[in-house]
Write an enzyme that holds these catalytic residues in place. Structure first.
Site, PDB file in Angstrom:
ATOM      1  N   HIS A 115       1.038  -1.088   0.067  1.00 54.61           N
ATOM      2  CA  HIS A 115      -0.111   0.225   0.042  1.00 54.61           C
ATOM      3  C   HIS A 115       0.543   1.232  -0.110  1.00 54.61           C
ATOM      4  O   HIS A 115       0.358   2.597  -0.303  1.00 54.61           O
ATOM      5  CB  HIS A 115      -0.751   0.066   1.229  1.00 54.61           C
ATOM      6  N   ASN A 228      -5.973   2.580   8.017  1.00 56.37           N
ATOM      7  CA  ASN A 228      -7.208   2.948   7.866  1.00 56.37           C
ATOM      8  C   ASN A 228      -7.812   4.257   8.671  1.00 56.37           C
ATOM      9  O   ASN A 228      -7.527   4.279   9.724  1.00 56.37           O
ATOM     10  CB  ASN A 228      -8.186   1.835   8.347  1.00 56.37           C
ATOM     11  N   PHE A 365     -14.132   5.155   7.780  1.00 53.28           N
ATOM     12  CA  PHE A 365     -12.681   5.568   7.189  1.00 53.28           C
ATOM     13  C   PHE A 365     -13.068   6.489   5.918  1.00 53.28           C
ATOM     14  O   PHE A 365     -12.234   7.150   5.272  1.00 53.28           O
ATOM     15  CB  PHE A 365     -12.142   4.267   6.474  1.00 53.28           C
ATOM     16  N   GLU A 450     -14.010  -0.954  -3.078  1.00 53.06           N
ATOM     17  CA  GLU A 450     -14.382   0.502  -2.660  1.00 53.06           C
ATOM     18  C   GLU A 450     -15.126   1.238  -3.770  1.00 53.06           C
ATOM     19  O   GLU A 450     -14.123   1.921  -4.503  1.00 53.06           O
ATOM     20  CB  GLU A 450     -12.764   1.024  -2.696  1.00 53.06           C
TER      21      GLU A 450
END
Length: 575
Positions: A115, A228, A365, A450
Site C-alpha cells: 500500500h 485505515n 474511514f 471500494e
C-alpha cells in the site's frame, strides 16, 4: 450431544453442542472463545471479542449463513472453518482468501509494503509529524485492535521526531488515506526513509536506531489498523483551517487600509445596518472596520481631508467587505467544526468494541465529511483574493484612485505596481480552477470493493494551495496600500493602521523607482503567514471591543492536544 470440529488459524478445536437449534454464529463464537482461552498468543483476538468472520465447510469450502440453525446446515461431527477478516484473510477483494497462521505477520507487513504506493513530493517533516500525531490520537481511543506496545512505539517515534517519508499524492480518501498512512507505517516498521532533526533523511532503520528505537513488529490486525482513517485529509485540513483563519482576519485590516487610501467612507459599517442582517461573520468584520477606522477612538487625518466630498457611496469592493469577508469567517467556523470532529473520531475498520465483545465492519474511514468541508473552504476563502484583486485594481488605476498610475512617479519610465497587479490576477484565475470541488468526483477502486470514494486528499491539498494564493494576493494589496499612503503624506491614517504601515516599512522601503519586486511580495507574504499584521492591530481591536461591549465576540484560540495511550481522550482542537 453433537460435536463439531472447527479450524481456527491453524488450530483444530472440538466444540460440543447440546442444542443444535442454536445459530452457526453461536458455534463460531464459542470456537473463537475456546481458541483465545487456550492460545497464549491470540494474535490480535482478545477474550470476549467477536471479530468479523465468516464460516465455511472444510469440504467444498461452501459458506454458511451465520443466522441459520446448526441442525439445518451441519451434520454431527462435521468439519468447519472460521475465517476472520484482516486477521486470517487478505484485504479488500482478497477478503475470502485464507492466510496460514505462520504467515500472519508477513500478511500485515505485506499490507504496509504494497500500500506504500504514493507518488509526488514528500510531506514536510512538520506535516508528517501532524499526520503521525492524528493517527496516534485515533489509535489511542482503543477501537482499532492495536496493542499498547505498538502504540507506545509510535508515541516514542513522535516524541523523537522520527518522521516517515510520505508522498503527498495517492489517496482517494475512501478506505482511509491508505497510501499516505501506509508510507507513515512503513518508516515505523524500519523500512523506507525517515527524517529526524538529528539524522536528516536516511533509511528508516538507521534513523530509529540513532534514537534508540526499535522498528514496530506488527501483530495480526495491526497493519490494517495503521492505515485505515482520514488522517491525511484532516492533518492538511487542520493546517488549512488555521491558515484560513489567519488570513481572513488580516484581510479585514488590509481592506481597511485600502479604504483609507482610496478615501472611502465608514458609513457602510454602521452597527445598525448589520444588526438587520445579523450573520456572525458579517457583524464581526463590520466591527473590526469600525475598531480600525472609527474616528472617535482613532482620528484619521486622511478621513478628515475628504469629510465634505460629494461621493455618496463606495464601490462594492469597499462597501461590501463585511458581507464578503463575513461569509468567509462563517465558513471557516463551520469547516473547523467538521475537522475537529474528524480529528477526534475513530476512523478505523473494522471497529473493535471490547465492552460489547464485538468487532463490526463499518465505513468511518470514508473521507466525505472533511472532503466536502475543505472544498467549501477553498471556494469561500478564494473570495478574499477575488475582492482583494479588485481593490488592487482600484489602487493602481488613476481614474479610480486619484493617485499616480500604478502607484509610482514618472510613469512610463517606471511601471510600479503594474505587473504586481497582473500577478494577483493570475493567482485569482488559478484559484478559480482550483476551486472546482474534487469531492464531486469518484472512481471505483479495489476491484469495485471500494466503489465510492471522496477524493479528500486532493481537496485538502488544493485548499492549501488556494489559501497560499490568497495570502500572496493580499500581500500585494498590503504593499500597494502602503505605497498609496506615500502619496497622501503628510496626512496620517488611524493609529492602528499607522502601526501596520510602520510594520511593513521595517521590511520594505517605499517605491521611489522601479526595483526587483518579488522579494518585497515574499517578505510581506511571510508577515501574513506569521500573523504579524494581526498582532499589531489586534490590541486596538480588543481595546475598542472592551469599550463597546457586547458588540462582538472573537473566536477563542484553541490548542491541539495529544492524549496518552488507551485513555479517555479529550477533544483535540485546531490552534
Amino acid at each position: 450431544m453433537a460435536r463439531f470440529t472447527v479450524h481456527v488459524r491453524g488450530e483444530w478445536l472440538t466444540v460440543p453442542c447440546k442444542d443444535t437449534s442454536v445459530s452457526v454464529a453461536w458455534l463460531a463464537t464459542e470456537a473463537l472463545r475456546r481458541y483465545v482461552k487456550n492460545k497464549p498468543d491470540s494474535g490480535g483476538m482478545r477474550p470476549g471479542s467477536s471479530p468479523r468472520f465468516m464460516v465455511r465447510r472444510c469440504q467444498g469450502l461452501g459458506s454458511l449463513d451465520l443466522d441459520d440453525a446448526v441442525h439445518d446446515v451441519l451434520e454431527d461431527n462435521e468439519f468447519i472453518e472460521i475465517v476472520v477478516y484482516g486477521i486470517t484473510t487478505g484485504f479488500g477483494k482478497f477478503a475470502r482468501t485464507v492466510i496460514p497462521h505462520n504467515k500472519l505477520k508477513e500478511l500485515q507487513e505485506n499490507l504496509i509494503r504494497s500500500h506504500s504506493a504514493g507518488v509526488g513530493k514528500p510531506l514536510s517533516p512538520k506535516r508528517s509529524r501532524m499526520l503521525l500525531a492524528l493517527r496516534i490520537n485515533v489509535l489511542a481511543k482503543g477501537y482499532s485492535g492495536i496493542s499498547l506496545e505498538t502504540l507506545n512505539q509510535m508515541i516514542q517515534a513522535f516524541n523523537a521526531s522520527c518522521l516517515s517519508y510520505v508522498p503527498e499524492k495517492g489517496t482517494v480518501g475512501a478506505s482511509g488515506d491508505l497510501a499516505p498512512l501506509a508510507h507513515l507505517a512503513l518508516g515505523l516498521i524500519g523500512e523506507g526513509k525517515m527524517w529526524s532533526p538529528k539524522s536528516g533523511w536516511a533509511d528508516a532503520k538507521y534513523v530509529l536506531q540513532a534514537h534508540g528505537l526499535k522498528p514496530v513488529s506488527l501483530k495480526p490486525k495491526e497493519g490494517l489498523a495503521l492505515i485505515n482513517g482520514t488522517q491525511m485529509i484532516t492533518s492538511l485540513g487542520a493546517e488549512a483551517v488555521e491558515r484560513a483563519t489567519a488570513i481572513a482576519r488580516q484581510a479585514d485590516i488590509i481592506a481597511a487600509l485600502t479604504l483609507e487610501v482610496l478615501k472611502g467612507t465608514t458609513r457602510a459599517f454602521d452597527s445598525d445596518i448589520h444588526k438587520l442582517r445579523p450573520h456572525p461573520g458579517q457583524m464581526e468584520v463590520a466591527f473590526r472596520f469600525r475598531s480600525l477606522l472609527g474616528s472617535d477612538h482613532h482620528p484619521s487625518e486622511i478621513a478628515e481631508s475628504h469629510r465634505f466630498c460629494d461621493r455618496v457611496q463606495d464601490a462594492y469592493t469597499l462597501r461590501c467587505c463585511p458581507q464578503v469577508h463575513g461569509v468567509v469567517n462563517d465558513t471557516i467556523t463551520f469547516v473547523k467544526t467538521i475537522i475537529e470532529t474528524e480529528i477526534n473520531s475513530a476512523t478505523d475498520n473494522p471497529m473493535v468494541f471490547a465492552e460489547r465483545g464485538e468487532t463490526i465492519s463499518g465505513g468511518n474511514f470514508h473521507g466525505e465529511y472533511p472532503a466536502k468541508a475543505l472544498d467549501y473552504l477553498a471556494i469561500s476563502v478564494h473570495e478574499l483574493a477575488a475582492i482583494s484583486e479588485r481593490r488592487i485594481e482600484r489602487l493602481c488605476n488613476p481614474s479610480l484612485s486619484e493617485l499616480p498610475a500604478f502607484l509610482v512617479n514618472e510613469g512610463g519610465l517606471n511601471s510600479g505596481f503594474m505587473i504586481a497587479h497582473c500577478t494577483a490576477a493570475a493567482l485569482v484565475s488559478e484559484n478559480k480552477v482550483l476551486c472546482h470541488p474534487s469531492s464531486v468526483d469518484s472512481l471505483s477502486t479495489s476491484a469495485a470493493t471500494e466503489d465510492h470514494v471522496s477524493m479528500g486528499g486532493w481537496a485538502a491539498r488544493k485548499a492549501l494551495r488556494v489559501i497560499e494564493h490568497v495570502e500572496q494576493v493580499l500581500a500585494i494589496e498590503l504593499l500597494a496600500a502602503c505605497q498609496g499612503i506615500e502619496f497622501l503624506r503628510p496626512l496620517k491614517t488611524t493609529t492602528p493602521l499607522e502601526k501596520v504601515y510602520d510594520l511593513v516599512r521595517t521590511l520594505v522601503r517605499p517605491w521611489i523607482k522601479d526595483r526587483f519586486m518579488a522579494p518585497d511580495i515574499d517578505v510581506v507574504h511571510h508577515l501574513l503567514v506569521e500573523q504579524k499584521v494581526w498582532e499589531v492591530a489586534h490590541p486596538y481591536i480588543e481595546k475598542y471591543r472592551s469599550a463597546n461591549l457586547p458588540e462582538a465576540r472573537p473566536i477563542s484560540p484553541t490548542a491541539f492536544t495529544l492524549e496518552p495511550p488507551m485513555s479517555p481522550c479529550k477533544r483535540a482542537r485546531i490552534e
